[in-house]
Scaffold this motif. Structure first.
Motif, PDB file in Angstrom:
ATOM      1  N   LYS A  30     -41.316  24.559 -15.843  1.00  0.00           N
ATOM      2  CA  LYS A  30     -40.123  24.865 -15.329  1.00  0.00           C
ATOM      3  C   LYS A  30     -39.789  25.241 -14.271  1.00  0.00           C
ATOM      4  O   LYS A  30     -38.720  25.568 -13.689  1.00  0.00           O
ATOM      5  N   SER A  31     -41.037  26.050 -13.545  1.00  0.00           N
ATOM      6  CA  SER A  31     -41.327  26.525 -11.904  1.00  0.00           C
ATOM      7  C   SER A  31     -41.921  26.189 -11.380  1.00  0.00           C
ATOM      8  O   SER A  31     -42.813  25.562 -11.433  1.00  0.00           O
ATOM      9  N   VAL A  32     -41.653  26.301 -10.305  1.00  0.00           N
ATOM     10  CA  VAL A  32     -41.925  26.354  -8.471  1.00  0.00           C
ATOM     11  C   VAL A  32     -41.940  27.534  -7.992  1.00  0.00           C
ATOM     12  O   VAL A  32     -41.252  28.237  -7.191  1.00  0.00           O
ATOM     13  N   SER A  33     -43.024  27.564  -7.373  1.00  0.00           N
ATOM     14  CA  SER A  33     -43.396  28.397  -6.214  1.00  0.00           C
ATOM     15  C   SER A  33     -43.705  27.910  -5.193  1.00  0.00           C
ATOM     16  O   SER A  33     -44.651  26.838  -5.014  1.00  0.00           O
ATOM     17  N   TRP A  34     -43.609  28.008  -3.979  1.00  0.00           N
ATOM     18  CA  TRP A  34     -44.396  28.021  -1.968  1.00  0.00           C
ATOM     19  C   TRP A  34     -44.531  28.960  -2.033  1.00  0.00           C
ATOM     20  O   TRP A  34     -44.548  29.878  -2.164  1.00  0.00           O
ATOM     21  N   TYR A  35     -45.548  28.880  -0.999  1.00  0.00           N
ATOM     22  CA  TYR A  35     -46.753  29.397  -0.629  1.00  0.00           C
ATOM     23  C   TYR A  35     -46.955  29.118   0.792  1.00  0.00           C
ATOM     24  O   TYR A  35     -47.205  27.938   1.128  1.00  0.00           O
ATOM     25  N   GLN A  36     -47.418  30.141   1.598  1.00  0.00           N
ATOM     26  CA  GLN A  36     -47.575  29.762   2.927  1.00  0.00           C
ATOM     27  C   GLN A  36     -49.190  30.148   3.275  1.00  0.00           C
ATOM     28  O   GLN A  36     -49.358  31.258   2.780  1.00  0.00           O
ATOM     29  N   GLN A  37     -49.635  28.997   3.868  1.00  0.00           N
ATOM     30  CA  GLN A  37     -51.157  29.699   4.022  1.00  0.00           C
ATOM     31  C   GLN A  37     -51.995  29.074   5.263  1.00  0.00           C
ATOM     32  O   GLN A  37     -51.684  27.702   6.003  1.00  0.00           O
ATOM     33  N   VAL A  38     -51.768  30.045   6.541  1.00  0.00           N
ATOM     34  CA  VAL A  38     -52.275  29.729   8.176  1.00  0.00           C
ATOM     35  C   VAL A  38     -53.703  29.976   7.893  1.00  0.00           C
ATOM     36  O   VAL A  38     -54.555  30.213   6.799  1.00  0.00           O
ATOM     37  N   LEU A  39     -53.932  29.745   8.806  1.00  0.00           N
ATOM     38  CA  LEU A  39     -55.532  28.838   8.550  1.00  0.00           C
ATOM     39  C   LEU A  39     -56.572  30.389   8.630  1.00  0.00           C
ATOM     40  O   LEU A  39     -56.256  30.965   9.199  1.00  0.00           O
ATOM     41  N   GLY A  40     -57.316  30.345   7.446  1.00  0.00           N
ATOM     42  CA  GLY A  40     -58.414  31.052   7.422  1.00  0.00           C
ATOM     43  C   GLY A  40     -57.858  32.609   6.830  1.00  0.00           C
ATOM     44  O   GLY A  40     -59.140  33.504   6.795  1.00  0.00           O
ATOM     45  N   GLY A  42     -55.025  33.670   2.970  1.00  0.00           N
ATOM     46  CA  GLY A  42     -55.113  33.020   1.221  1.00  0.00           C
ATOM     47  C   GLY A  42     -53.861  33.271   1.624  1.00  0.00           C
ATOM     48  O   GLY A  42     -53.004  33.532   2.792  1.00  0.00           O
ATOM     49  N   PRO A  43     -53.329  32.469   0.860  1.00  0.00           N
ATOM     50  CA  PRO A  43     -52.003  32.327   0.752  1.00  0.00           C
ATOM     51  C   PRO A  43     -50.399  33.019   0.796  1.00  0.00           C
ATOM     52  O   PRO A  43     -51.575  34.032   0.348  1.00  0.00           O
ATOM     53  N   GLN A  44     -49.739  32.561   1.219  1.00  0.00           N
ATOM     54  CA  GLN A  44     -48.551  34.431   1.140  1.00  0.00           C
ATOM     55  C   GLN A  44     -47.188  33.600   0.347  1.00  0.00           C
ATOM     56  O   GLN A  44     -46.851  32.915   0.996  1.00  0.00           O
ATOM     57  N   PHE A  45     -47.062  33.983  -0.733  1.00  0.00           N
ATOM     58  CA  PHE A  45     -46.191  34.320  -1.626  1.00  0.00           C
ATOM     59  C   PHE A  45     -44.894  34.067  -0.756  1.00  0.00           C
ATOM     60  O   PHE A  45     -44.411  34.467   0.539  1.00  0.00           O
ATOM     61  N   ILE A  46     -43.748  32.739  -0.215  1.00  0.00           N
ATOM     62  CA  ILE A  46     -42.453  32.257  -0.490  1.00  0.00           C
ATOM     63  C   ILE A  46     -41.637  33.111  -1.129  1.00  0.00           C
ATOM     64  O   ILE A  46     -40.655  34.316  -0.619  1.00  0.00           O
TER      65      ILE A  46
ATOM     66  N   TYR B  97     -40.647  37.579 -12.874  1.00  0.00           N
ATOM     67  CA  TYR B  97     -41.437  36.867 -11.989  1.00  0.00           C
ATOM     68  C   TYR B  97     -42.470  37.348 -12.030  1.00  0.00           C
ATOM     69  O   TYR B  97     -43.259  38.235 -11.277  1.00  0.00           O
ATOM     70  N   ASN B  98     -44.015  36.285 -11.531  1.00  0.00           N
ATOM     71  CA  ASN B  98     -44.884  36.372 -11.243  1.00  0.00           C
ATOM     72  C   ASN B  98     -45.017  35.664  -9.491  1.00  0.00           C
ATOM     73  O   ASN B  98     -44.619  34.659  -9.639  1.00  0.00           O
ATOM     74  N   LYS B  99     -45.621  36.791  -8.606  1.00  0.00           N
ATOM     75  CA  LYS B  99     -45.919  36.245  -7.577  1.00  0.00           C
ATOM     76  C   LYS B  99     -47.420  36.628  -7.529  1.00  0.00           C
ATOM     77  O   LYS B  99     -48.071  37.279  -7.670  1.00  0.00           O
ATOM     78  N   LEU B 100     -48.129  35.978  -7.356  1.00  0.00           N
ATOM     79  CA  LEU B 100     -49.585  35.970  -7.136  1.00  0.00           C
ATOM     80  C   LEU B 100     -49.872  36.300  -6.048  1.00  0.00           C
ATOM     81  O   LEU B 100     -49.566  35.802  -4.488  1.00  0.00           O
ATOM     82  N   ILE B 101     -50.757  36.937  -5.436  1.00  0.00           N
ATOM     83  CA  ILE B 101     -50.949  38.049  -4.327  1.00  0.00           C
ATOM     84  C   ILE B 101     -52.635  37.564  -4.131  1.00  0.00           C
ATOM     85  O   ILE B 101     -53.570  37.788  -4.713  1.00  0.00           O
ATOM     86  N   PHE B 102     -52.593  36.685  -3.134  1.00  0.00           N
ATOM     87  CA  PHE B 102     -53.737  36.142  -2.671  1.00  0.00           C
ATOM     88  C   PHE B 102     -54.657  37.185  -1.676  1.00  0.00           C
ATOM     89  O   PHE B 102     -54.012  37.776  -0.536  1.00  0.00           O
ATOM     90  N   GLY B 103     -56.155  37.402  -1.712  1.00  0.00           N
ATOM     91  CA  GLY B 103     -56.627  38.420  -0.736  1.00  0.00           C
ATOM     92  C   GLY B 103     -57.246  37.441   0.558  1.00  0.00           C
ATOM     93  O   GLY B 103     -56.814  36.052   0.006  1.00  0.00           O
ATOM     94  N   ALA B 104     -58.151  37.662   0.541  1.00  0.00           N
ATOM     95  CA  ALA B 104     -58.730  37.067   1.657  1.00  0.00           C
ATOM     96  C   ALA B 104     -60.259  36.167   0.489  1.00  0.00           C
ATOM     97  O   ALA B 104     -60.397  34.847   2.040  1.00  0.00           O
TER      98      ALA B 104
END
Lengths: 115, 112
Positions: A30-40, A42-46, B97-104
């Motif tokens: 029931k839960s959807v999350s969106w992330y943006q990942q720029v080259l090089g 890690g994904p960033q939470f949107i 809510y849960n927010k995943l925090i990615f490093g490198a």
């Protein structure tokens, strides 16, 4: 069982255009999350949506918006595209939110290129 | 919010055991530790998750000491296909809510 699906796989747009990305979560999630990942990097939470309501938003401009539908699929919209929006956009689904051990499962992503 | 620190890169050879250690000194009481694997241009793939002590599944083991300030992902007998970026995450739970925090992440290269 099908995993998280995203469409399209690849997309090329020009600056100033608008784009819509789509995501279908794992059945029963029931839960959807969106992330943006720029080259090089890690994904960033949107965004995160749960039961069609926005539960969380990352540090992204208002050009980014999203919504979740009654079937729990989701759309990510980006207006007035900039070159810097070029990235891999990832969708992740989980069974619920607000539970600390909640595991998010990612889709294959949509590669957006802005020219 | 808890921050994680892990090596930027590691090298190994086929058949060896690989251990990737992650530091998370500010982990909160309710936080779980999760590891993901990512190949180029693909979405991260869930590997393993744990809260304390040891967790094992068919692909990896996760060791968490009593103070939970670090964790170690163990990959037994790696192959070339294990070459990937490995992310250690401590889920940020706030506001309901849960927010995943990615490093490198850690770039693991497995050599023949």
């Amino acid at each position: 069982d099908a995993g998280v699906t995203q469409s399209p796989t690849h997309l090329i747009k020009t600056r100033g255009q608008h784009v819509t990305l789509r995501c279908s979560p794992i059945s029963g999630h029931k839960s959807v999350s969106w992330y943006q990942q720029v080259l090089g990097q890690g994904p960033q939470f949107i965004f995160q949506y749960y039961e069609k309501e926005e539960r969380g938003r990352g540090n992204f401009p208002d050009r980014f918006s999203a919504r979740q539908f009654p079937n729990y699929s989701s759309e990510l919209n980006v207006n007035a595209l900039l070159l810097g929006d070029s990235a891999l956009y990832l969708c992740a689904s989980s069974s619920e939110t607000g539970v600390t051990e909640d595991t998010q499962y990612f889709g294959p992503g949509t590669r957006l290129t802005v020219l | 919010l808890a921050k994680t620190t892990q090596p930027i890169s590691m090298d190994s050879y086929e058949g060896q055991e690989v251990n990737i250690t992650c530091s998370h000194n500010n982990i909160a009481t309710n936080d779980y530790i999760t590891w993901y694997q990512q190949f180029p241009s693909q979405g991260p793939r869930f590997i393993i998750q744990g809260y304390k002590t040891k967790v094992t599944n068919e692909v990896a083991s996760l060791f968490i000491p009593a103070d939970r300030k670090s964790s170690t992902l163990s990959l037994p007998r790696v192959s070339l296909s294990d070459t990937a970026v490995y992310y250690c995450l401590v889920g940020a739970y706030s506001g309901g809510y849960n927010k995943l925090i990615f490093g490198a992440g850690t770039r693991l290269a497995v050599h023949p």
